[in-house]
Enzyme design. Structure first.
Site, PDB file in Angstrom:
ATOM      1  N   GLU A 115      99.859  10.458  84.676  1.00  0.00           N
ATOM      2  CA  GLU A 115     100.521  10.289  83.389  1.00  0.00           C
ATOM      3  C   GLU A 115     100.117  11.418  82.437  1.00  0.00           C
ATOM      4  OE1 GLU A 115      99.809   6.298  81.857  1.00  0.00           O
ATOM      5  OE2 GLU A 115      99.311   5.646  83.885  1.00  0.00           O
ATOM      6  N   LYS A 117      98.631  13.085  79.236  1.00  0.00           N
ATOM      7  CA  LYS A 117      97.556  12.730  78.306  1.00  0.00           C
ATOM      8  C   LYS A 117      97.997  13.130  76.893  1.00  0.00           C
ATOM      9  CE  LYS A 117      92.569  13.087  77.603  1.00  0.00           C
ATOM     10  NZ  LYS A 117      92.624  13.451  76.171  1.00  0.00           N
ATOM     11  N   ASP A 119      97.969  13.737  73.079  1.00  0.00           N
ATOM     12  CA  ASP A 119      96.877  14.085  72.173  1.00  0.00           C
ATOM     13  C   ASP A 119      97.101  13.397  70.827  1.00  0.00           C
ATOM     14  OD1 ASP A 119      94.523  15.215  71.434  1.00  0.00           O
ATOM     15  OD2 ASP A 119      95.333  17.201  71.022  1.00  0.00           O
ATOM     16  N   TYR A 224     100.466   2.445  77.564  1.00  0.00           N
ATOM     17  CA  TYR A 224     100.163   2.681  78.981  1.00  0.00           C
ATOM     18  C   TYR A 224      99.244   1.635  79.608  1.00  0.00           C
ATOM     19  CZ  TYR A 224      96.181   4.943  76.637  1.00  0.00           C
ATOM     20  OH  TYR A 224      95.108   5.209  75.821  1.00  0.00           O
ATOM     21  N   LYS A 310      91.971  18.255  82.103  1.00  0.00           N
ATOM     22  CA  LYS A 310      92.184  18.898  80.809  1.00  0.00           C
ATOM     23  C   LYS A 310      92.758  20.299  81.008  1.00  0.00           C
ATOM     24  CE  LYS A 310      91.091  17.278  77.407  1.00  0.00           C
ATOM     25  NZ  LYS A 310      89.816  17.127  76.674  1.00  0.00           N
ATOM     26  N   CYS A 404      96.889  37.520  40.135  1.00  0.00           N
ATOM     27  CA  CYS A 404      98.074  37.348  40.971  1.00  0.00           C
ATOM     28  C   CYS A 404      98.525  38.698  41.533  1.00  0.00           C
ATOM     29  CB  CYS A 404      99.196  36.722  40.150  1.00  0.00           C
ATOM     30  SG  CYS A 404     100.773  36.634  41.018  1.00  0.00           S
ATOM     31  N   CYS A 407     102.078  39.431  39.502  1.00  0.00           N
ATOM     32  CA  CYS A 407     102.168  39.634  38.043  1.00  0.00           C
ATOM     33  C   CYS A 407     100.834  40.032  37.414  1.00  0.00           C
ATOM     34  CB  CYS A 407     102.693  38.369  37.368  1.00  0.00           C
ATOM     35  SG  CYS A 407     101.537  36.973  37.410  1.00  0.00           S
ATOM     36  N   CYS A 422      98.965  30.761  40.791  1.00  0.00           N
ATOM     37  CA  CYS A 422      99.373  31.554  39.629  1.00  0.00           C
ATOM     38  C   CYS A 422     100.093  30.625  38.665  1.00  0.00           C
ATOM     39  CB  CYS A 422     100.289  32.704  40.054  1.00  0.00           C
ATOM     40  SG  CYS A 422     100.969  33.626  38.655  1.00  0.00           S
ATOM     41  N   CYS A 427     106.093  34.776  36.395  1.00  0.00           N
ATOM     42  CA  CYS A 427     105.617  35.596  37.518  1.00  0.00           C
ATOM     43  C   CYS A 427     106.824  36.055  38.341  1.00  0.00           C
ATOM     44  CB  CYS A 427     104.673  34.789  38.385  1.00  0.00           C
ATOM     45  SG  CYS A 427     104.229  35.611  39.941  1.00  0.00           S
TER      46      CYS A 427
END
Length: 670
Positions: A115, A117, A119, A224, A310, A404, A407, A422, A427
């Site tokens: 099956e 796996k 995550d 499962y 894995k 920034c 600007c 900012c 700007c």
């Protein structure tokens, strides 16, 4: 069935069962047996009836899925049967040794179920007489946390089964890749820390004290394991029984005695994993026969008859060449690492978002560093860590900007945010981003006006505000480099057509923080006019189903500004649509999208999924999430997965992006 047709509690129960069946078909069986519009009509009827008859409300009502309950904390749950962990294998030799031990223990060749796996986060669901009564996390295997209220919001978990099943089922709750991307995009725009991967996002979502937040995260499950008084004889039988009970079971598995066949399956899924709509990090091998499982037995930590192979991590080293700081529409300043190109998880990667200053400081990322990169959830390139032994001797800590980059005004690090921001409303980068957002497909849909032209117009001084767009003329446009009379005419035509865009598109185009396309539609439908929206109180906005406090506060704050009201007045003079009316589809034209059921899958080069969905909806199409016999067209981009395969099986018409563009072009020219 209308609300007035529901006279008795029996009528109400039939409506609940009908809606639950539709949800089961969609979220568990991946089959659409009713359109979104038809479902929404029935759901609204349900809400009206439940408001009138609160004593009728069933615990498995679809209305229980939306969340809203605020929890004080999570109580502990003791697992009567421990939720054990699996040992790991990393190569064929270790799998072969696992098989040899099992054959020795039982005295004959062993059959395995392989099956995927998933995550995500391991969960346990308990049912009594077919009713979902408790959901819990794995915790330490013996004691977990009660997250029943949050799991009720997960639409693929049945709240009531069709049988009187009493027992426990276990599986994995996860966040689909598409939901993970959308969530991180939203969090980054809001200056919040992003999730590292879908697993962390799912875990964080299930542990929210506000169940409405969990409901908004679009989680789903695969089950499962089946625990009940009548034992099954094999794992394959358990999976089939789970499916028959109405649970969502992953169809990607194989049953075999052959280690060669198992390795072939592993190699196949190693390639296929990048095209799956969810993240997997391996393959689980389980001895199929329960009698054999009992002979093989357990260790203190887990079953000796199961093992998790894995996948090797797809990570690469590369060098950080520079870090660019860009300003977004909301003022968030985001650092991006520009790296030497490297092939990673099927694509060439040379950029990775560093998200915020805190992450840069924590990982001590510098120009010239050799870094290890991977794709979080096989999606987003991410810098894992710096290879310190390869750091140049003259390396210096990265200089964090104090002003920034656009600007040069001072940047602010707000207490509640991890991002630099900012705060200058004038700007230029924010203005250009805001203008680009306003003209985008999902907003005012100004075909031919993109970020490049917006930048030219701004730099030439022709456009400094949204309303300035409508003051453009041919003389101004042709004065720009690369713009001829024909191109100028297209721009002016696009501006003219945009006046017909619906109210929700105008509202979304304003770029109000937190007000996305969906919220804009809900608000427009509720108030009906821009005037009503501008005068709405925060309490009135909060009453809209699907619109929370944060959106309400942001909306009302925006319209409390004199410049916002002045802009709306200018829109009215310009002739934009400031009252709710759906765009009429011109019946004199041959519109191939009208009344068609369309499914989108894969990555498209020129459209985001929400943009294209809105565009097709405006053309009269019904854009759905799953492929069925009712589907007319599947539009497939790169890395299209199971939806494309199902479309091929059902002989559904499949278009690529070039075919889509050609159809849209034909429609525009008719």
């Amino acid at each position: 069935m209308n609300a007035t047709d529901i006279k008795t509690v029996e009528d109400y129960q039939k409506l609940v069962e009908k809606l639950n069946q539709y949800s089961h078909d969609y979220y568990v069986l991946d089959q659409e047996t009713v359109t979104d519009k038809e479902y929404d009509v029935l759901y609204q009827q349900l809400l009206k009836i439940e408001a009138s008859h609160p004593d009728w409300v069933r615990p498995d009502s679809p209305s229980k899925r939306v969340g809203g309950e605020v929890l004080s904390g999570f109580e502990k749950v003791t697992h009567e049967i421990p939720m054990l962990s699996l040992s790991n294998a990393f190569n064929l030799e270790e799998l072969q040794a696992f098989d040899d031990r099992n054959q020795k223990a039982v005295g004959h060749p062993v059959t395995y179920v392989c099956e995927l796996k998933i995550d995500g986060l391991s969960i346990s669901l308990r049912y009594e007489n077919g009713v979902f009564v408790q959901g819990a996390t794995r915790g330490n295997g013996t004691v977990g946390e009660d997250i029943t209220a949050n799991l009720r919001t997960v639409k693929s978990i049945p709240l009531r089964l069709k049988t009187d099943f009493t027992g426990e089922v276990r599986g994995e709750c996860y966040m689909p890749k598409s939901s993970f991307e959308q969530l991180n995009d939203k969090r980054e725009a809001e200056g919040q820390a992003v999730f590292a991967n879908p697993r962390n996002a799912a875990a964080g979502s299930l542990r929210q004290l506000n169940t409405k937040v969990t409901a908004s995260r679009n989680l789903t499950v695969f089950l499962y394991q089946l625990l009940r008084e009548e034992p099954v004889t094999s794992q394959e039988e358990a999976l089939e029984s789970l499916k028959q009970l109405g649970f969502r079971v992953n169809p990607d598995r194989t049953v075999t005695q052959s280690m060669a066949a198992i390795w072939t399956f592993i190699e196949h899924m190693t390639e296929k994993r990048h095209h799956l709509p969810y993240e997997i990090d391996g393959i689980v091998l389980k001895v199929n026969d329960v009698a054999d499982q009992q002979k093989i037995g357990f260790t203190v930590k887990g079953p000796k008859w199961a093992i998790a192979y894995k996948f090797p991590a797809d990570i690469k080293e590369t060098v950080v060449r520079e870090v660019r700081w860009t300003v977004g529409r909301t003022g968030v300043v985001t650092p991006t690492a520009i790296m030497a190109p490297v092939h990673l998880a099927g694509t060439i990667v040379q950029r990775a978002s560093l998200h915020n200053v805190d992450l840069i400081v924590a990982k001590d990322i510098r120009i010239g560093d050799t870094v290890v990169v991977h794709k979080a959830g096989d999606i987003i390139p991410e810098v894992t860590h710096v290879v310190l032994e390869k750091r140049p001797k003259d390396s210096q800590p990265l200089e964090i900007p104090k002003t920034c980059p656009a600007c040069h005004e001072p940047l602010t690090h707000l207490k509640e945010e991890v991002a630099l921001r900012c705060m200058n409303p004038n700007c230029p980068a924010q203005l250009v981003e805001g203008l680009s957002h306003f003209v985008s497909r999902n907003a005012m849909n100004m075909t031919g006006i993109g970020p490049r032209l917006i930048t030219q117009l701004y730099q030439a001084g022709y456009v400094k505000s949204l309303t300035d767009l409508y003051r453009l003329d041919e003389e101004k446009l042709v004065s720009l480099p690369g713009i001829k009379e024909k191109s100028a005419k297209k721009v002016l035509d696009a501006l003219k057509d945009s006046r017909k865009r619906p109210l929700n598109a105008v509202l979304f185009g304003l770029g109000i923080r937190h007000v996305g396309a969906k919220a804009a539609r809900l608000i427009a439908e509720h108030f009906g006019t821009m005037d009503a929206i501008t005068h709405a109180t925060m309490e009135e906005v909060e009453q809209i189903d699907g619109v929370g406090t944060i959106i309400a506060e942001s909306l009302t704050t925006f319209f409390s500004l004199p410049e916002s009201i002045e802009m709306v007045k200018e829109f009215e003079k310009i002739g934009l649509t400031l009252t709710l009316k759906k765009e009429a589809v011109d019946t004199s034209r041959s519109n191939v999208f009208r009344n068609k059921t369309i499914v989108l899958t894969g990555k498209l080069a020129n459209y985001t999924r929400p943009e294209l969905k809105q565009l097709l909806t405006d053309l009269g199409a019904d854009v759905t999430g799953s492929v069925s016999k009712k589907t007319d067209i599947v539009i497939a981009g790169e890395d299209a997965g199971s939806k494309l395969e199902k479309a091929e099986q059902l002989n559904v018409s499949i278009w690529d992006e070039k075919q889509l563009e050609a159809r849209l072009k034909d429609l525009n020219h008719e």
